[in-house]
Design a protein around this motif. Structure first.
Motif, PDB file in Angstrom:
ATOM      1  N   SER A   4       0.950  -1.093  -0.069  1.00 45.61           N
ATOM      2  CA  SER A   4       0.130  -0.088   0.058  1.00 45.61           C
ATOM      3  C   SER A   4       0.778   1.211  -0.088  1.00 45.61           C
ATOM      4  O   SER A   4       2.185   0.977   0.134  1.00 45.61           O
ATOM      5  CB  SER A   4      -1.055   0.085   1.180  1.00 45.61           C
ATOM      6  OG  SER A   4      -0.071   0.067   2.485  1.00 45.61           O
ATOM      7  N   GLY A   5       0.319   2.222  -0.044  1.00 48.30           N
ATOM      8  CA  GLY A   5       0.922   3.587   0.124  1.00 48.30           C
ATOM      9  C   GLY A   5       2.269   3.562   0.738  1.00 48.30           C
ATOM     10  O   GLY A   5       3.476   4.209   0.551  1.00 48.30           O
ATOM     11  N   ALA A  48       1.168   7.219  -4.600  1.00 46.79           N
ATOM     12  CA  ALA A  48       0.934   6.212  -3.307  1.00 46.79           C
ATOM     13  C   ALA A  48       0.192   6.819  -2.140  1.00 46.79           C
ATOM     14  O   ALA A  48      -0.473   6.049  -1.374  1.00 46.79           O
ATOM     15  CB  ALA A  48       2.257   5.939  -2.555  1.00 46.79           C
ATOM     16  N   HIS A  49      -0.248   8.188  -2.357  1.00 44.15           N
ATOM     17  CA  HIS A  49      -1.138   8.674  -1.495  1.00 44.15           C
ATOM     18  C   HIS A  49      -2.477   8.911  -2.136  1.00 44.15           C
ATOM     19  O   HIS A  49      -3.330   9.258  -1.262  1.00 44.15           O
ATOM     20  CB  HIS A  49      -0.715  10.126  -1.152  1.00 44.15           C
ATOM     21  CG  HIS A  49       0.688  10.018  -0.479  1.00 44.15           C
ATOM     22  ND1 HIS A  49       0.609   9.714   1.036  1.00 44.15           N
ATOM     23  CD2 HIS A  49       1.732  10.417  -0.713  1.00 44.15           C
ATOM     24  CE1 HIS A  49       1.948   9.863   1.121  1.00 44.15           C
ATOM     25  NE2 HIS A  49       2.810  10.110  -0.105  1.00 44.15           N
ATOM     26  N   ARG A  50      -2.758   8.273  -3.331  1.00 48.41           N
ATOM     27  CA  ARG A  50      -4.290   8.359  -3.870  1.00 48.41           C
ATOM     28  C   ARG A  50      -5.022   7.437  -3.240  1.00 48.41           C
ATOM     29  O   ARG A  50      -4.684   6.275  -2.670  1.00 48.41           O
ATOM     30  CB  ARG A  50      -4.169   7.975  -5.476  1.00 48.41           C
ATOM     31  CG  ARG A  50      -3.426   9.150  -6.271  1.00 48.41           C
ATOM     32  CD  ARG A  50      -3.346   8.602  -7.651  1.00 48.41           C
ATOM     33  NE  ARG A  50      -2.666   9.312  -8.628  1.00 48.41           N
ATOM     34  CZ  ARG A  50      -3.252  10.339  -9.508  1.00 48.41           C
ATOM     35  NH1 ARG A  50      -4.342  10.112  -9.572  1.00 48.41           N
ATOM     36  NH2 ARG A  50      -2.494  10.907 -10.359  1.00 48.41           N
ATOM     37  N   PRO A  51      -6.464   7.865  -3.168  1.00 48.60           N
ATOM     38  CA  PRO A  51      -7.392   6.925  -2.692  1.00 48.60           C
ATOM     39  C   PRO A  51      -7.332   5.441  -3.402  1.00 48.60           C
ATOM     40  O   PRO A  51      -7.284   5.336  -4.488  1.00 48.60           O
ATOM     41  CB  PRO A  51      -8.817   7.385  -2.887  1.00 48.60           C
ATOM     42  CG  PRO A  51      -8.308   8.851  -2.934  1.00 48.60           C
ATOM     43  CD  PRO A  51      -6.997   9.052  -3.644  1.00 48.60           C
ATOM     44  N   GLY A  52      -7.394   4.372  -2.413  1.00 48.89           N
ATOM     45  CA  GLY A  52      -7.238   3.138  -3.002  1.00 48.89           C
ATOM     46  C   GLY A  52      -5.987   2.650  -3.728  1.00 48.89           C
ATOM     47  O   GLY A  52      -5.933   1.630  -4.404  1.00 48.89           O
ATOM     48  N   PHE A  53      -4.592   3.191  -3.600  1.00 51.26           N
ATOM     49  CA  PHE A  53      -3.588   3.073  -4.079  1.00 51.26           C
ATOM     50  C   PHE A  53      -3.177   1.503  -3.634  1.00 51.26           C
ATOM     51  O   PHE A  53      -3.242   1.105  -2.597  1.00 51.26           O
ATOM     52  CB  PHE A  53      -2.488   4.128  -3.616  1.00 51.26           C
ATOM     53  CG  PHE A  53      -0.973   3.263  -4.279  1.00 51.26           C
ATOM     54  CD1 PHE A  53      -0.548   3.864  -5.594  1.00 51.26           C
ATOM     55  CD2 PHE A  53      -0.094   2.398  -3.631  1.00 51.26           C
ATOM     56  CE1 PHE A  53       0.453   3.375  -6.167  1.00 51.26           C
ATOM     57  CE2 PHE A  53       0.944   2.043  -3.850  1.00 51.26           C
ATOM     58  CZ  PHE A  53       1.303   2.495  -5.476  1.00 51.26           C
ATOM     59  N   THR A  70       0.857  -0.926 -10.276  1.00 47.91           N
ATOM     60  CA  THR A  70       0.418  -0.032  -9.699  1.00 47.91           C
ATOM     61  C   THR A  70      -0.952   0.433 -10.030  1.00 47.91           C
ATOM     62  O   THR A  70      -1.348   0.236 -11.171  1.00 47.91           O
ATOM     63  CB  THR A  70       1.259   1.074  -9.595  1.00 47.91           C
ATOM     64  OG1 THR A  70       1.528   1.815 -10.630  1.00 47.91           O
ATOM     65  CG2 THR A  70       2.690   0.530  -8.737  1.00 47.91           C
ATOM     66  N   GLY A  71      -1.759   0.698  -9.033  1.00 50.06           N
ATOM     67  CA  GLY A  71      -2.960   1.435  -9.478  1.00 50.06           C
ATOM     68  C   GLY A  71      -3.744   2.025  -8.617  1.00 50.06           C
ATOM     69  O   GLY A  71      -3.361   2.039  -7.256  1.00 50.06           O
ATOM     70  N   PHE A 104     -11.213   1.012 -10.623  1.00 52.82           N
ATOM     71  CA  PHE A 104      -9.877   0.980 -10.464  1.00 52.82           C
ATOM     72  C   PHE A 104      -8.864   1.267 -11.875  1.00 52.82           C
ATOM     73  O   PHE A 104      -9.174   0.572 -12.792  1.00 52.82           O
ATOM     74  CB  PHE A 104      -9.502  -0.573  -9.937  1.00 52.82           C
ATOM     75  CG  PHE A 104      -8.065  -0.512  -9.363  1.00 52.82           C
ATOM     76  CD1 PHE A 104      -7.982  -0.244  -7.991  1.00 52.82           C
ATOM     77  CD2 PHE A 104      -7.107  -0.999 -10.136  1.00 52.82           C
ATOM     78  CE1 PHE A 104      -6.400  -0.169  -7.534  1.00 52.82           C
ATOM     79  CE2 PHE A 104      -5.740  -0.902  -9.535  1.00 52.82           C
ATOM     80  CZ  PHE A 104      -5.634  -0.707  -8.232  1.00 52.82           C
ATOM     81  N   GLU A 105      -7.950   2.169 -11.468  1.00 51.21           N
ATOM     82  CA  GLU A 105      -7.209   2.455 -12.671  1.00 51.21           C
ATOM     83  C   GLU A 105      -5.836   1.725 -12.640  1.00 51.21           C
ATOM     84  O   GLU A 105      -5.294   1.989 -11.339  1.00 51.21           O
ATOM     85  CB  GLU A 105      -7.089   4.072 -12.538  1.00 51.21           C
ATOM     86  CG  GLU A 105      -6.135   4.433 -13.642  1.00 51.21           C
ATOM     87  CD  GLU A 105      -5.938   5.954 -13.558  1.00 51.21           C
ATOM     88  OE1 GLU A 105      -5.064   6.610 -14.195  1.00 51.21           O
ATOM     89  OE2 GLU A 105      -6.672   6.572 -12.946  1.00 51.21           O
ATOM     90  N   VAL A 106      -5.419   0.932 -13.604  1.00 51.47           N
ATOM     91  CA  VAL A 106      -4.131   0.484 -13.647  1.00 51.47           C
ATOM     92  C   VAL A 106      -3.137   1.394 -14.228  1.00 51.47           C
ATOM     93  O   VAL A 106      -3.329   1.739 -15.273  1.00 51.47           O
ATOM     94  CB  VAL A 106      -4.217  -0.914 -14.402  1.00 51.47           C
ATOM     95  CG1 VAL A 106      -2.871  -1.644 -14.460  1.00 51.47           C
ATOM     96  CG2 VAL A 106      -5.184  -1.838 -13.997  1.00 51.47           C
ATOM     97  N   ASP A 107      -2.233   1.702 -13.308  1.00 46.90           N
ATOM     98  CA  ASP A 107      -1.630   2.979 -13.893  1.00 46.90           C
ATOM     99  C   ASP A 107      -0.315   2.266 -14.550  1.00 46.90           C
ATOM    100  O   ASP A 107       0.084   2.792 -15.775  1.00 46.90           O
ATOM    101  CB  ASP A 107      -0.828   3.776 -12.892  1.00 46.90           C
ATOM    102  CG  ASP A 107      -0.064   4.989 -13.273  1.00 46.90           C
ATOM    103  OD1 ASP A 107      -0.590   5.812 -14.267  1.00 46.90           O
ATOM    104  OD2 ASP A 107       1.077   5.002 -12.580  1.00 46.90           O
ATOM    105  N   GLU A 108       0.485   1.421 -13.736  1.00 46.03           N
ATOM    106  CA  GLU A 108       1.868   0.802 -14.567  1.00 46.03           C
ATOM    107  C   GLU A 108       1.674  -0.744 -14.453  1.00 46.03           C
ATOM    108  O   GLU A 108       0.931  -1.243 -13.426  1.00 46.03           O
ATOM    109  CB  GLU A 108       3.010   1.128 -13.769  1.00 46.03           C
ATOM    110  CG  GLU A 108       3.300   2.798 -14.067  1.00 46.03           C
ATOM    111  CD  GLU A 108       3.920   3.067 -15.208  1.00 46.03           C
ATOM    112  OE1 GLU A 108       4.031   2.357 -16.136  1.00 46.03           O
ATOM    113  OE2 GLU A 108       3.879   4.267 -15.422  1.00 46.03           O
ATOM    114  N   LEU A 109       2.001  -1.373 -15.528  1.00 47.39           N
ATOM    115  CA  LEU A 109       2.184  -2.877 -15.269  1.00 47.39           C
ATOM    116  C   LEU A 109       3.682  -3.168 -16.353  1.00 47.39           C
ATOM    117  O   LEU A 109       3.399  -2.861 -17.426  1.00 47.39           O
ATOM    118  CB  LEU A 109       0.886  -3.466 -16.091  1.00 47.39           C
ATOM    119  CG  LEU A 109       1.075  -5.220 -16.095  1.00 47.39           C
ATOM    120  CD1 LEU A 109       1.342  -5.700 -14.837  1.00 47.39           C
ATOM    121  CD2 LEU A 109       0.118  -5.602 -16.857  1.00 47.39           C
TER     122      LEU A 109
END
Length: 177
Positions: A4-5, A48-53, A70-71, A104-109
């Motif tokens: 988590s964050g 890492a501080h976003r909601p639901g990270f 990450t997402g 849920f947004e997948v930011d990096e894979l």
């Protein structure tokens, strides 16, 4: 490993190493490794501080990161920085609100080249999105990242139709129903 964050500072260097190996190779080989590392690490510290990270990280027997994802949960108002403006143009504000806000947004894979073809990418993607609100996840990728496009399609992710005349150089994917 899930993170988590608050756990991000402890893995920042290892993730930076993996990010550079993955995202300065083709089709992203035009990127400077030093700039890519710096930008990724700074962005990750903020994200890492976003909601639901959430982050999921795979390591090999030596402890080196072989893959990560990450997402976070996409909040309203929908951002306009980075490639988000292209998402708005591609889908339109109404569809962005309907399809992406609250999901849920997948930011990096990313998976290191030696670990590709092992199923690791699919496991990371599944593990990251398993707790998505209402089972809804989304991501975007560059239209020139042909291996990534093929991977997401094989995983059953679907592309919502673009607003007529508003195609961009990014492709949006929605998780399988």
């Amino acid at each position: 490993m899930r993170c988590s964050g608050p756990g991000i500072p402890g893995v920042l260097d290892a993730l930076g190493d993996a990010y550079v190996k993955i995202f300065t190779a083709p089709p992203w080989s035009h990127r400077s490794p030093a700039v890519a590392r710096h930008d990724f690490q700074e962005r990750l510290k903020r994200d890492a501080h976003r909601p639901g990270f959430r982050a999921v990280i795979a390591t090999d027997e030596t402890g080196a990161v072989t893959g990560f994802a990450t997402g976070w949960i996409t909040q309203a108002p929908f951002p306009t920085d980075r490639a988000y403006g292209k998402v708005l143009r591609r889908l339109g504000a109404d569809r962005v609100g309907e399809l992406l806000i609250g999901s849920f947004e997948v930011d990096e894979l990313g998976v290191r080249s030696h670990a590709r073809g092992t199923g690791l990418g699919g496991r990371l993607l599944s593990d990251l999105t398993t707790a998505a609100p209402g089972g809804r996840s989304w991501l975007l990728t560059w239209d020139q990242a042909h291996d990534a496009l093929a991977f997401y399609r094989r995983q059953g992710w679907e592309e919502p139709e673009a607003v007529h005349g508003e195609e961009t150089d990014i492709v949006v994917f929605l998780s399988p129903p």
